[in-house]
Write a protein that holds these residues in place. Structure first.
Motif, PDB file in Angstrom:
ATOM      1  N   PRO A   4     146.676   9.835  16.251  1.00  0.00           N
ATOM      2  CA  PRO A   4     147.014   9.313  14.640  1.00  0.00           C
ATOM      3  C   PRO A   4     146.699   8.133  14.987  1.00  0.00           C
ATOM      4  O   PRO A   4     145.888   7.482  16.543  1.00  0.00           O
ATOM      5  N   TYR A 175     152.348   2.506  11.671  1.00  0.00           N
ATOM      6  CA  TYR A 175     151.876   3.757  12.389  1.00  0.00           C
ATOM      7  C   TYR A 175     153.309   4.886  12.012  1.00  0.00           C
ATOM      8  O   TYR A 175     154.371   4.189  11.756  1.00  0.00           O
ATOM      9  N   ASP A 176     152.938   5.388  12.044  1.00  0.00           N
ATOM     10  CA  ASP A 176     153.314   6.993  10.662  1.00  0.00           C
ATOM     11  C   ASP A 176     154.383   6.727   9.060  1.00  0.00           C
ATOM     12  O   ASP A 176     155.638   6.552   9.384  1.00  0.00           O
ATOM     13  N   GLY A 177     153.472   5.321   9.199  1.00  0.00           N
ATOM     14  CA  GLY A 177     154.229   4.478   7.404  1.00  0.00           C
ATOM     15  C   GLY A 177     155.319   3.282   8.101  1.00  0.00           C
ATOM     16  O   GLY A 177     156.578   2.828   7.098  1.00  0.00           O
ATOM     17  N   GLU A 178     154.787   3.114   9.372  1.00  0.00           N
ATOM     18  CA  GLU A 178     156.788   2.328   9.982  1.00  0.00           C
ATOM     19  C   GLU A 178     155.911   1.118  10.033  1.00  0.00           C
ATOM     20  O   GLU A 178     154.696   1.342  10.434  1.00  0.00           O
ATOM     21  N   VAL A 196     157.488   9.014  21.073  1.00  0.00           N
ATOM     22  CA  VAL A 196     157.141   9.349  20.466  1.00  0.00           C
ATOM     23  C   VAL A 196     156.336  10.360  21.168  1.00  0.00           C
ATOM     24  O   VAL A 196     155.281  11.488  20.520  1.00  0.00           O
TER      25      VAL A 196
END
Length: 203
Positions: A4, A175-178, A196
């Motif tokens: 990621p 990260y991941d939209g955050e 996670v």
């Protein structure tokens, strides 16, 4: 599958970006992520005014800001001196992207940030970046052409993606939209990555 991605938005003129940078770029050592660092110019004039337009309250805010960052900088052995003017970051950010194409972006900013924050490097002077690119063997002769050609479009694309992600200031890690805004939110990001399951196990 690829790891990621954590996208790290910074502005060369932001002392808090300077404070957060090394810690964010080191994330892949402890977490199964890659970090993509991208320039994002913020409207410093709107936030803090200019030396010519600041009123007394704005000067107090700016003086506090630099006192605050020096607290953290001193702990890390870094020097951060208040800049003498509100610089235009275009050339510096374009130089970063140009060096990035050649895999030399980290090297460029490792060499640039200490003298800039010690008032020894004017980031608006193209020739200074040509010399710096030469020092790190990053094809300096092509920089002027890139700056006059593709640089503004590439910077604009980065800003558009950042805006769409909700980025409003720097340093911001996504990260991941955050969003994790501020040098003091890197630890929060680390806890998120741990939750996670992305923390690397000690050997």
């Amino acid at each position: 599958m690829p790891d990621p991605v954590v996208t790290f938005y910074f502005d060369i003129r932001s002392p808090y970006s300077y404070l957060a940078r090394d810690e964010v770029l080191a994330l892949p050592k402890d977490f199964a992520v890659t970090v993509e660092a991208l320039p994002f110019a913020v409207a410093l004039e709107a936030a803090h005014g200019t030396p010519e337009t600041r009123d007394e309250r704005e000067w107090r805010k700016v003086k506090y800001l630099y006192m605050d960052v020096r607290r953290f900088a001193n702990e890390r052995g870094l020097i951060i001196r208040g800049t003498v003017k509100v610089y235009n970051p275009r050339v510096a950010h374009a130089a970063f992207l140009y060096a990035r194409r050649l895999g030399r972006d980290r090297e460029l900013y490792d060499r640039l940030l200490p003298p800039f924050w010690n008032r020894e490097f004017d980031i608006e002077i193209v020739e200074k970046f040509v010399a710096l690119l030469g020092e790190i063997k990053a094809e300096p002769d092509g920089f002027a052409k890139y700056l006059d050609g593709e640089a503004d479009a590439e910077l604009a694309r980065i800003y558009q993606v950042a805006d769409a992600a909700g980025v409003f200031g720097v340093p911001t890690s996504v990260y991941d939209g955050e969003l994790f805004w501020g040098a003091d939110r890197v630890d929060v990001l680390k806890r998120r990555l741990t939750r996670v399951g992305l923390a690397r196990r000690a050997a």
